[in-house]
Design a protein around this motif. Structure first.
Motif, PDB file in Angstrom:
ATOM      1  N   LYS A  12       0.799  -1.224   0.000  1.00  0.00           N
ATOM      2  CA  LYS A  12       0.000   0.000   0.000  1.00  0.00           C
ATOM      3  C   LYS A  12       0.836   1.281   0.000  1.00  0.00           C
ATOM      4  N   GLN A  13       2.128   1.155  -0.200  1.00  0.00           N
ATOM      5  CA  GLN A  13       2.970   2.351  -0.250  1.00  0.00           C
ATOM      6  C   GLN A  13       2.748   3.101  -1.563  1.00  0.00           C
ATOM      7  N   LYS A  14       2.838   4.436  -1.480  1.00  0.00           N
ATOM      8  CA  LYS A  14       2.659   5.251  -2.685  1.00  0.00           C
ATOM      9  C   LYS A  14       3.675   4.905  -3.755  1.00  0.00           C
ATOM     10  N   SER A  15       4.904   4.636  -3.331  1.00  0.00           N
ATOM     11  CA  SER A  15       5.952   4.306  -4.299  1.00  0.00           C
ATOM     12  C   SER A  15       5.637   3.008  -5.039  1.00  0.00           C
ATOM     13  N   SER A  16       4.969   2.086  -4.363  1.00  0.00           N
ATOM     14  CA  SER A  16       4.604   0.819  -5.002  1.00  0.00           C
ATOM     15  C   SER A  16       3.490   1.017  -6.028  1.00  0.00           C
ATOM     16  N   PHE A  17       2.508   1.863  -5.705  1.00  0.00           N
ATOM     17  CA  PHE A  17       1.450   2.147  -6.671  1.00  0.00           C
ATOM     18  C   PHE A  17       2.012   2.870  -7.894  1.00  0.00           C
ATOM     19  N   ALA A  18       2.960   3.784  -7.668  1.00  0.00           N
ATOM     20  CA  ALA A  18       3.589   4.486  -8.794  1.00  0.00           C
ATOM     21  C   ALA A  18       4.371   3.516  -9.668  1.00  0.00           C
ATOM     22  N   ALA A  19       5.091   2.600  -9.040  1.00  0.00           N
ATOM     23  CA  ALA A  19       5.852   1.603  -9.792  1.00  0.00           C
ATOM     24  C   ALA A  19       4.918   0.690 -10.577  1.00  0.00           C
ATOM     25  N   LYS A  20       3.801   0.320  -9.964  1.00  0.00           N
ATOM     26  CA  LYS A  20       2.832  -0.534 -10.658  1.00  0.00           C
ATOM     27  C   LYS A  20       2.288   0.155 -11.901  1.00  0.00           C
ATOM     28  N   VAL A  42       3.976 -13.684 -12.148  1.00  0.00           N
ATOM     29  CA  VAL A  42       3.465 -12.865 -11.042  1.00  0.00           C
ATOM     30  C   VAL A  42       4.590 -11.949 -10.578  1.00  0.00           C
ATOM     31  N   ILE A  43       4.322 -10.654 -10.578  1.00  0.00           N
ATOM     32  CA  ILE A  43       5.306  -9.667 -10.137  1.00  0.00           C
ATOM     33  C   ILE A  43       4.800  -9.030  -8.844  1.00  0.00           C
ATOM     34  N   SER A  44       5.617  -9.097  -7.801  1.00  0.00           N
ATOM     35  CA  SER A  44       5.276  -8.408  -6.550  1.00  0.00           C
ATOM     36  C   SER A  44       6.062  -7.108  -6.475  1.00  0.00           C
ATOM     37  N   ILE A  45       5.415  -6.077  -5.948  1.00  0.00           N
ATOM     38  CA  ILE A  45       6.062  -4.770  -5.790  1.00  0.00           C
ATOM     39  C   ILE A  45       5.933  -4.363  -4.331  1.00  0.00           C
ATOM     40  N   GLY A  46       7.058  -4.235  -3.652  1.00  0.00           N
ATOM     41  CA  GLY A  46       7.071  -3.882  -2.237  1.00  0.00           C
ATOM     42  C   GLY A  46       8.302  -4.453  -1.591  1.00  0.00           C
ATOM     43  N   GLY A  47       8.106  -5.409  -0.677  1.00  0.00           N
ATOM     44  CA  GLY A  47       9.215  -6.064   0.002  1.00  0.00           C
ATOM     45  C   GLY A  47       8.978  -7.558   0.050  1.00  0.00           C
ATOM     46  N   ASP A  48       9.727  -8.242   0.925  1.00  0.00           N
ATOM     47  CA  ASP A  48       9.579  -9.686   1.028  1.00  0.00           C
ATOM     48  C   ASP A  48       8.183 -10.091   1.509  1.00  0.00           C
ATOM     49  N   VAL A  70       9.947  -6.893  -7.169  1.00  0.00           N
ATOM     50  CA  VAL A  70      10.476  -5.522  -7.262  1.00  0.00           C
ATOM     51  C   VAL A  70      10.392  -4.908  -5.877  1.00  0.00           C
ATOM     52  N   HIS A  71      11.489  -4.371  -5.373  1.00  0.00           N
ATOM     53  CA  HIS A  71      11.426  -3.780  -4.033  1.00  0.00           C
ATOM     54  C   HIS A  71      11.441  -2.260  -4.113  1.00  0.00           C
ATOM     55  N   THR A  72      10.591  -1.683  -3.274  1.00  0.00           N
ATOM     56  CA  THR A  72      10.480  -0.231  -3.216  1.00  0.00           C
ATOM     57  C   THR A  72      11.012   0.308  -1.891  1.00  0.00           C
ATOM     58  N   GLY A  73      11.667  -0.549  -1.127  1.00  0.00           N
ATOM     59  CA  GLY A  73      12.260  -0.124   0.145  1.00  0.00           C
ATOM     60  C   GLY A  73      13.635  -0.741   0.282  1.00  0.00           C
ATOM     61  N   HIS A  74      13.847  -1.463   1.398  1.00  0.00           N
ATOM     62  CA  HIS A  74      15.119  -2.124   1.613  1.00  0.00           C
ATOM     63  C   HIS A  74      15.208  -3.391   0.762  1.00  0.00           C
ATOM     64  N   LEU A  75      16.420  -3.741   0.368  1.00  0.00           N
ATOM     65  CA  LEU A  75      16.657  -4.942  -0.420  1.00  0.00           C
ATOM     66  C   LEU A  75      16.170  -6.165   0.332  1.00  0.00           C
ATOM     67  N   GLY A  76      15.384  -6.994  -0.335  1.00  0.00           N
ATOM     68  CA  GLY A  76      14.883  -8.205   0.276  1.00  0.00           C
ATOM     69  C   GLY A  76      15.543  -9.438  -0.316  1.00  0.00           C
ATOM     70  N   PHE A  77      15.243 -10.583   0.263  1.00  0.00           N
ATOM     71  CA  PHE A  77      15.814 -11.832  -0.235  1.00  0.00           C
ATOM     72  C   PHE A  77      15.026 -12.383  -1.421  1.00  0.00           C
ATOM     73  N   TYR A  78      13.830 -11.883  -1.681  1.00  0.00           N
ATOM     74  CA  TYR A  78      13.052 -12.339  -2.820  1.00  0.00           C
ATOM     75  C   TYR A  78      12.854 -11.247  -3.870  1.00  0.00           C
ATOM     76  N   TRP A  81      14.792  -6.649  -8.073  1.00  0.00           N
ATOM     77  CA  TRP A  81      14.776  -5.466  -8.925  1.00  0.00           C
ATOM     78  C   TRP A  81      14.343  -4.240  -8.117  1.00  0.00           C
ATOM     79  N   ARG A  82      14.895  -3.087  -8.474  1.00  0.00           N
ATOM     80  CA  ARG A  82      14.495  -1.830  -7.868  1.00  0.00           C
ATOM     81  C   ARG A  82      13.448  -1.152  -8.731  1.00  0.00           C
ATOM     82  N   ASP A  83      12.675  -0.242  -8.120  1.00  0.00           N
ATOM     83  CA  ASP A  83      11.595   0.403  -8.843  1.00  0.00           C
ATOM     84  C   ASP A  83      12.087   1.366  -9.922  1.00  0.00           C
ATOM     85  N   PHE A  84      13.382   1.721  -9.917  1.00  0.00           N
ATOM     86  CA  PHE A  84      13.910   2.575 -10.985  1.00  0.00           C
ATOM     87  C   PHE A  84      14.543   1.748 -12.109  1.00  0.00           C
ATOM     88  N   GLU A  85      14.373   0.433 -12.072  1.00  0.00           N
ATOM     89  CA  GLU A  85      14.950  -0.447 -13.087  1.00  0.00           C
ATOM     90  C   GLU A  85      13.878  -1.170 -13.899  1.00  0.00           C
TER      91      GLU A  85
END
Length: 268
Positions: A12-20, A42-48, A70-78, A81-85
């Motif tokens: 539910k983060q704004k950055s995740s909705f923007a990335a989506k 299936v693409i997840s956007i957020g964190g682990d 795709v992570h929009t915060g700290h690097l996760g183990f799953y 990719w970053r939201d700027f990539e």
């Protein structure tokens, strides 16, 4: 001609909705179809945590679905990719020669006293068993042979990818995810002149299985990844490596031990 069907799960983060929003535009330009019900990818956007939710939403379709995070915060183990990539992500996704990687899952079967058939779950990280108010007493069987009688706060059973999660915090070993095995770790066991357990994590191969038989009680708390399951009158819980595996799409490999170092140690 469409390249495939993609479902997107975001937090539910704004950055995740923007990335989506941006990702949907890029996927459509690359001739992908957005399909939240029957996807190929299936693409997840957020964190682990978001990735775990995406996995469990589609775990019944693992035979033909690949996952990507795709992570929009700290690097996760799953989430690799970053939201700027996102442009690079879609480009790699369209490369049919891109290798996929798969990791083992945990098959969890909960046997209830009043049911003839156990209820089956899949875990990508771990399962835990605890009692809400008292010391837990359980017999631990490996391949149907009694190994020990456990007394303590609880037990954790984890996959290799889950070994860096709760398992690590209770003293379990960190396993490389290419190892097709699972792990049992004790949670605050009682060890004295009267009560004795091994007191060390146990690595169990994919040819073996683990069964935990519980004392009769109605206050067990059992978790599968992030979810708590119904715990009334549980008789036993069995674990093994599942026949299913999780497959990753467009997996940009980061050396596992470098990921562990970045997450827990930092710069030396």
């Amino acid at each position: 001609m469409t390249e495939g069907k993609v479902a997107i799960i975001q937090n539910k983060q704004k950055s995740s909705f923007a990335a989506k929003k941006k990702l949907i535009s890029l996927l459509k330009e690359a001739h992908y179809t957005i399909d939240q019900n029957d996807p190929d990818i299936v693409i997840s956007i957020g964190g682990d945590g978001t990735f775990l939710s995406a996995f469990h939403e589609f775990e019944h379709k693992l035979d033909h679905i690949r996952f990507l995070g795709v992570h929009t915060g700290h690097l996760g183990f799953y989430t690799d990719w970053r939201d700027f990539e996102l442009e690079e992500l879609v480009s790699n996704l369209s490369n049919k020669e891109e290798p996929t990687i798969s990791y083992p899952l945990l098959d969890v079967q909960v046997k209830y006293k009043k049911q003839s058939e156990p209820k089956r779950f899949l875990a990508i990280n771990e399962a835990t068993i605890k009692r809400a108010t008292r010391t837990m007493v359980a017999d631990v069987y490996i391949k149907d042979e009694l190994f020990e009688r456990f007394r303590g706060d609880g037990l954790s059973v984890s996959t290799p990818t889950g070994s860096t999660a709760y398992n690590k915090s209770v003293g379990g070993a960190v396993l490389h995810p290419r190892i097709n095995a699972f792990q049992l770790a004790e949670i605050a066991s009682l060890n004295n002149r009267v009560f004795r357990t091994l007191g060390s994590p146990i690595i169990i191969s994919d040819s073996e299985w683990l069964t935990i038989r519980l004392e009769e009680s109605s206050d067990y708390v059992v978790t599968i990844d992030r979810s708590t399951i119904k715990h009334d009158e549980i008789e036993s819980i069995s674990f093994k490596i599942a026949n299913e595996r999780i497959h990753f799409a467009s997996y940009r490999h980061m050396h596992f031990w470098r990921r562990v170092k970045d997450a827990f140690i930092g710069e030396v």
